[in-house]
Scaffold this motif. Structure first.
Motif, PDB file in Angstrom:
ATOM      1  N   ARG A 613       0.445   6.974  -1.802  1.00 47.24           N
ATOM      2  CA  ARG A 613       1.193   7.687  -2.842  1.00 47.24           C
ATOM      3  C   ARG A 613       1.909   8.925  -2.326  1.00 47.24           C
ATOM      4  O   ARG A 613       2.995   9.256  -2.799  1.00 47.24           O
ATOM      5  CB  ARG A 613       0.244   8.082  -3.973  1.00 47.24           C
ATOM      6  CG  ARG A 613       0.930   8.754  -5.142  1.00 47.24           C
ATOM      7  CD  ARG A 613      -0.029   8.984  -6.287  1.00 47.24           C
ATOM      8  NE  ARG A 613       0.629   9.616  -7.423  1.00 47.24           N
ATOM      9  CZ  ARG A 613       0.023   9.957  -8.552  1.00 47.24           C
ATOM     10  NH1 ARG A 613      -1.275   9.715  -8.700  1.00 47.24           N
ATOM     11  NH2 ARG A 613       0.701  10.542  -9.533  1.00 47.24           N
ATOM     12  N   TYR A 614       1.319   9.607  -1.336  1.00 46.78           N
ATOM     13  CA  TYR A 614       1.785  10.955  -1.038  1.00 46.78           C
ATOM     14  C   TYR A 614       2.495  11.196   0.300  1.00 46.78           C
ATOM     15  O   TYR A 614       2.958  12.320   0.527  1.00 46.78           O
ATOM     16  CB  TYR A 614       0.606  11.925  -1.124  1.00 46.78           C
ATOM     17  CG  TYR A 614       0.034  12.045  -2.515  1.00 46.78           C
ATOM     18  CD1 TYR A 614       0.739  12.677  -3.527  1.00 46.78           C
ATOM     19  CD2 TYR A 614      -1.216  11.519  -2.803  1.00 46.78           C
ATOM     20  CE1 TYR A 614       0.214  12.782  -4.800  1.00 46.78           C
ATOM     21  CE2 TYR A 614      -1.753  11.608  -4.076  1.00 46.78           C
ATOM     22  CZ  TYR A 614      -1.039  12.247  -5.077  1.00 46.78           C
ATOM     23  OH  TYR A 614      -1.554  12.345  -6.335  1.00 46.78           O
ATOM     24  N   GLU A 618       4.400  14.641   1.151  1.00 49.03           N
ATOM     25  CA  GLU A 618       3.767  15.516   2.141  1.00 49.03           C
ATOM     26  C   GLU A 618       4.772  16.056   3.139  1.00 49.03           C
ATOM     27  O   GLU A 618       4.874  17.276   3.355  1.00 49.03           O
ATOM     28  CB  GLU A 618       2.654  14.744   2.856  1.00 49.03           C
ATOM     29  CG  GLU A 618       1.953  15.519   3.960  1.00 49.03           C
ATOM     30  CD  GLU A 618       0.924  14.665   4.672  1.00 49.03           C
ATOM     31  OE1 GLU A 618       0.785  14.808   5.915  1.00 49.03           O
ATOM     32  OE2 GLU A 618       0.252  13.856   4.006  1.00 49.03           O
ATOM     33  N   ASP A 740      -5.875   9.931   0.456  1.00 52.02           N
ATOM     34  CA  ASP A 740      -4.432  10.192   0.392  1.00 52.02           C
ATOM     35  C   ASP A 740      -4.132  11.594  -0.107  1.00 52.02           C
ATOM     36  O   ASP A 740      -3.349  12.352   0.500  1.00 52.02           O
ATOM     37  CB  ASP A 740      -3.784   9.146  -0.520  1.00 52.02           C
ATOM     38  CG  ASP A 740      -2.278   9.074  -0.346  1.00 52.02           C
ATOM     39  OD1 ASP A 740      -1.760   9.704   0.598  1.00 52.02           O
ATOM     40  OD2 ASP A 740      -1.620   8.391  -1.147  1.00 52.02           O
ATOM     41  N   LEU A 741      -4.764  11.991  -1.195  1.00 54.26           N
ATOM     42  CA  LEU A 741      -4.525  13.320  -1.765  1.00 54.26           C
ATOM     43  C   LEU A 741      -5.048  14.408  -0.833  1.00 54.26           C
ATOM     44  O   LEU A 741      -4.361  15.407  -0.575  1.00 54.26           O
ATOM     45  CB  LEU A 741      -5.200  13.428  -3.125  1.00 54.26           C
ATOM     46  CG  LEU A 741      -5.194  14.826  -3.769  1.00 54.26           C
ATOM     47  CD1 LEU A 741      -3.769  15.244  -4.128  1.00 54.26           C
ATOM     48  CD2 LEU A 741      -6.096  14.862  -5.004  1.00 54.26           C
ATOM     49  N   MET A 744      -2.881  14.869   2.267  1.00 51.91           N
ATOM     50  CA  MET A 744      -1.628  15.553   1.936  1.00 51.91           C
ATOM     51  C   MET A 744      -1.869  17.042   1.714  1.00 51.91           C
ATOM     52  O   MET A 744      -1.150  17.896   2.245  1.00 51.91           O
ATOM     53  CB  MET A 744      -1.022  14.914   0.691  1.00 51.91           C
ATOM     54  CG  MET A 744       0.290  15.528   0.234  1.00 51.91           C
ATOM     55  SD  MET A 744       0.053  16.833  -0.988  1.00 51.91           S
ATOM     56  CE  MET A 744      -0.625  15.890  -2.353  1.00 51.91           C
ATOM     57  N   VAL A 793       5.041  18.652  -5.373  1.00 50.47           N
ATOM     58  CA  VAL A 793       4.201  17.456  -5.409  1.00 50.47           C
ATOM     59  C   VAL A 793       3.611  17.302  -6.805  1.00 50.47           C
ATOM     60  O   VAL A 793       2.963  18.218  -7.324  1.00 50.47           O
ATOM     61  CB  VAL A 793       3.061  17.540  -4.380  1.00 50.47           C
ATOM     62  CG1 VAL A 793       2.204  16.275  -4.440  1.00 50.47           C
ATOM     63  CG2 VAL A 793       3.625  17.740  -2.986  1.00 50.47           C
ATOM     64  N   TRP A 795       0.982  15.946  -9.271  1.00 50.22           N
ATOM     65  CA  TRP A 795      -0.396  15.453  -9.284  1.00 50.22           C
ATOM     66  C   TRP A 795      -1.011  15.725 -10.633  1.00 50.22           C
ATOM     67  O   TRP A 795      -1.011  16.858 -11.114  1.00 50.22           O
ATOM     68  CB  TRP A 795      -1.222  16.135  -8.199  1.00 50.22           C
ATOM     69  CG  TRP A 795      -2.685  15.751  -8.240  1.00 50.22           C
ATOM     70  CD1 TRP A 795      -3.204  14.525  -8.046  1.00 50.22           C
ATOM     71  CD2 TRP A 795      -3.796  16.620  -8.507  1.00 50.22           C
ATOM     72  NE1 TRP A 795      -4.572  14.546  -8.166  1.00 50.22           N
ATOM     73  CE2 TRP A 795      -4.971  15.832  -8.440  1.00 50.22           C
ATOM     74  CE3 TRP A 795      -3.918  17.988  -8.786  1.00 50.22           C
ATOM     75  CZ2 TRP A 795      -6.248  16.364  -8.651  1.00 50.22           C
ATOM     76  CZ3 TRP A 795      -5.183  18.517  -8.991  1.00 50.22           C
ATOM     77  CH2 TRP A 795      -6.334  17.713  -8.918  1.00 50.22           C
TER      78      TRP A 795
END
Length: 824
Positions: A613-614, A618, A740-741, A744, A793, A795
């Motif tokens: 996803r990121y 990033e 992933d989070l 990033m 970003v 979120w």
């Protein structure tokens, strides 16, 4: 060209002063051949005799070619192969392979002359030389089998020549048995023993006696048979008691019972069993059979007799060694151990064989050694290893290193047991032989250089019984070290490779689909590493940086994170290095001015991999941070191989975000996954920077900093290490699957910390990495959402998450990344 062939070539230039086609020419040729074959080769006492033989063979070859005497040419070629095979070099296998090639060529020439019997003899010799190699490939076995098939077809049954072929067929069967397991291996080794015995009986019938080398080979194969039989029995015990094992082991035990038996004997906790079962007690349930004892005793007596009458140096060396091996197995004591040590010295001229035999003594004589006897053997083994590693090219050295996966680390551990910390460090440095290639990259410093400030070189090693921490500094007369009993090799295996359901290892959870246990594994690992971190902080002076050389299983553990997290950490930096000899003695610093260039590369949706996803967000966020700071920064989304390659070749900082993979069996195939193909560790060598501007490679991807401990485990081969080898001064990689989070957030915050500095070096990179780790542990849901929003970003936290919760507090999120370098 071998030294023997060089002398042969010199002989071909010798002039007889007469017409080679005359009778005198024929007589001269015959005399040279007879002197070489009949006088020098059988009784050669050393390399000088073999070189003399080669010279005479060369002189004879000149005459034979002038006379168009093809039979003599073939005979000379076969004799030359024999000379090369017997010649002692630092690379025995290379010489054996060349000798086998010449013998095969000679046999082919005899076939062209329709002399099938002699061709069959030479083919048997070629097969024998192939089987003399230390490492035999499947293709070698196929060639040897083909040669022997021809030999049996064209030899008279039960003749002397037939006996040689049958003996060699037994040796071939032994090598083929190594490719099998369990009962199949035992059966094939038993057949090999039968063939060797039948061959030796024919040799005795025709010659009146048997060669000492033949009996020594019989002893070797019988020892292999006994070892295979014991392993097969342990496997059979596993299958017989399979219902007594945890349910989680059932499939593994059914498919690989000998492997499970080995784990239950060496480290049962690693597979969820409290202790080795009573029914698997080898000493109580498995012993030498009377038949094996009788056979070994007969071989030992025969060797004792033949050693007094044999004159061939190679056969004597092998005969003494296997007699000592048999005596040690039958009567294990300090006396028979000393017999092994005495036999070891016969291999002084063959360093590879010497090292293998010395390691056997070290490994099997642990409870019998006294310091005054073990330390000289340890030192001699290291010396033999160094002779091999310094004499060979990387291509020739790698097979040797692959066949010795843990030996040098074990020897370093034994030296540490005696407090010989400097020698232990030298041994660990020597074990990383291929890493010498790193010194081919441009010498640092980068844009701004300061004098080398003398870091502490910290070596972290382990053996089955302990962990060893050794520290060296330039101003110290001697290295210092400490032994930690609480963290032995078996504990490390449990931390990394345990597949117990209740406590899987850190590596296991990433390779067996048990990722739900990752957090538990990371927390347990960091807790176990606290004692290591405490001693590193205590032994390394606080004013010095720490260059960490993590050996063995430690290379896959978050040692750097544990040190940074320890309350006693006061050091300027900690960086993982591959070895001291591959690390520049200069300090590298990068000024953040108009010479700075950043290139962010992302691949969030490559084929055959899950979508992330990121990654795009990033690298875009980092680009904006750096541009706001007035620095040059570019990005490329959905990048292909060429995009990453261009970035790595031109930028001072390259940053990749996406997927990566680890290949533990072939670490050079570990890779970064791009949209069109993978960038492997092997292909990263194409990044080779010839300028001093390559500063930092940062990899926000899964396990980018994980080296293999199974294959070339001492060579620190991983994605981030490959970036260093390609010329970058520093690298940041991860030790496990990165969320992933979290990945990033880590990278965005890391580059935010970096962007406000005037210059970068080891201290700045290490301190900023620690700052980010502390931030991730404390940042709340509300703070994280605000931080990401500020950097573009999007979120959305879980609706049920309290605003003051700390979503990245777990060590699985912040402890994966570490700094590595090839400079200070």
């Amino acid at each position: 060209m071998t030294e023997v062939e060089q002398e042969f070539e010199r002989g071909t230039r010798k002039s007889t002063g007469r017409n080679p086609r005359s009778r005198h020419g024929y007589e001269t040729m015959a005399r040279y051949c007879n002197e070489a074959r009949s006088l020098l080769l059988p009784s050669a006492r050393g390399n000088q005799d073999l070189l003399k033989a080669a010279f005479k063979l060369g002189a004879a070859q000149r005459i034979a070619l002038a006379r168009h005497d093809q039979a003599t040419v073939a005979s000379i070629l076969a004799s030359l192969g024999k000379a090369i095979s017997d010649y002692v070099t630092e690379d025995t296998d290379l010489a054996k392979a060349r000798a086998a090639s010449l013998l095969e060529e000679a046999a082919g020439q005899y076939r062209e002359l329709d002399n099938m019997r002699t061709a069959a003899i030479v083919y048997t010799n070629a097969a024998s030389v192939i089987l003399d190699q230390s490492r035999i490939r499947d293709s070698d076995l196929q060639n040897a089998a083909t040669f022997l098939d021809f030999s049996f077809e064209h030899k008279e049954e039960n003749s002397l020549d037939w006996g040689y072929s049958q003996f060699t067929a037994g040796r071939l069967g032994c090598q083929m048995a190594y490719r099998q397991h369990g009962a199949d291996r035992v059966r094939m080794l038993a057949e090999a023993v039968t063939n060797i015995l039948d061959g030796l009986r024919l040799l005795r019938a025709h010659q009146g006696d048997t060669p000492v080398g033949g009996i020594a080979e019989l002893g070797r194969v019988v020892l292999e048979l006994i070892d295979a039989d014991r392993h097969a029995q342990t496997g059979a015990l596993i299958l017989a008691h399979i219902d007594d094992l945890p349910a989680s082991l059932y499939n593994r035990a059914s498919n690989a019972p000998e492997s499970i038996a080995g784990l239950l004997q060496s480290n049962p906790v690693a597979i969820g069993v409290d202790q080795t079962p009573v029914w698997l007690d080898l000493d109580a349930s498995i012993s030498l059979s009377p038949q094996h004892v009788t056979m070994l005793e007969e071989v030992a007596r025969e060797l004792e007799r033949l050693l007094d009458v044999s004159s061939e140096r190679h056969q004597l060396a092998h005969g003494r060694w296997y007699r000592a091996r048999i005596e040690f197995l039958l009567h294990r004591s300090r006396t028979t151990l000393q017999g092994l040590i005495s036999a070891l010295h016969d291999f002084d001229t063959d360093p590879e064989r010497y090292f293998g035999c010395a390691y056997f003594i070290i490994k099997n004589g642990q409870d019998l050694f006294e310091p005054e006897t073990e330390v000289p053997v340890l030192r001699a083994a290291v010396s033999a290893f160094n002779r091999v590693s310094t004499a060979r090219s990387s291509e020739r050295l790698e097979p040797f290193l692959r066949s010795q996966p843990v030996q040098m680390r074990f020897i370093a551990g034994q030296l540490s047991e005696y407090g010989l910390w400097d020698e232990a460090i030298e041994t660990l440095e020597a074990s990383r032989a291929l890493i010498h290639e790193l010194t081919d990259t441009p010498d640092l410093p980068s844009h701004d250089a300061t004098a080398h400030r003398g870091p502490s070189w910290v070596y972290l090693n382990h053996s089955p019984v302990a962990t060893y921490i050794a520290v060296a500094r330039e101003e110290w007369d001697r290295a210092r070290g400490i032994r930690l009993n609480a963290l032995a090799g078996r504990n490390l295996v449990q931390l990394t490779n345990s597949f117990a359901d209740s406590a899987p290892g850190l590596v296991t959870v990433q390779t067996t689909g048990m990722s739900a246990h990752l957090e538990t594994a990371v927390v347990a690992t960091l807790e176990s590493l606290r004692a290591v971190a405490e001693q590193i902080c205590r032994l390394a002076p606080a004013a010095s940086g720490i260059c960490l050389v993590a050996c063995g299983l430690f290379s896959q553990l978050p040692v750097s994170a544990a040190v940074l997290d320890h309350p006693d950490y006061r050091h300027p930096f900690i960086s993982v290095v591959s070895s001291r000899h591959a690390t520049s003695s200069s300090t590298s610093r990068l000024i953040l001015d108009d010479r700075f260039s950043y290139h962010g590369v992302s691949a969030m949706n490559p084929p055959h991999a899950s979508q992330l996803r990121y990654p795009d967000a990033e690298v875009s966020a980092v680009q904006e941070i750096l541009r706001t700071a007035g620095l040059h920064a570019d990005t490329k989304h959905e990048a292909c191989v060429q995009d990453l390659t261009t970035a790595a070749r031109t930028s001072s900082v390259v940053h990749f975000s996406g997927h990566s993979s680890v290949d533990h069996l072939d670490p050079r195939r570990s890779a970064l996954i791009l949209t069109d193909a993978d960038v492997t560790v092997q292909s990263m060598s194409g990044w080779k920077r010839t300028d001093p501007g390559a500063f930092l490679a940062a990899f926000s991807s899964c396990s980018s900093g994980v080296p293999s401990t199974l294959v070339l485990g001492d060579e620190a081969i991983s994605v981030n290490a490959a970036a260093l080898k390609a010329g970058f001064a520093f690298s940041v990689g991860s030790l496990w699957q990165v969320n992933d989070l979290a990945g990033m957030a880590f990278m965005v915050r890391f580059f935010q910390e970096v962007a406000v500095l005037e210059a970068l070096g080891a201290e700045e990179l290490s301190s900023r990495l620690r700052t980010v780790q502390l931030w991730m542990r404390s940042v709340t849901v509300q703070e994280l959402e605000r931080f990401l929003h500020e950097h573009g970003v999007r979120w959305a936290p879980p609706a049920t998450a309290p605003l003051d919760a700390r979503p990245l507090q777990s060590a699985r999120y912040w402890a994966a990344f570490y700094l590595s370098s090839r400079t200070m």
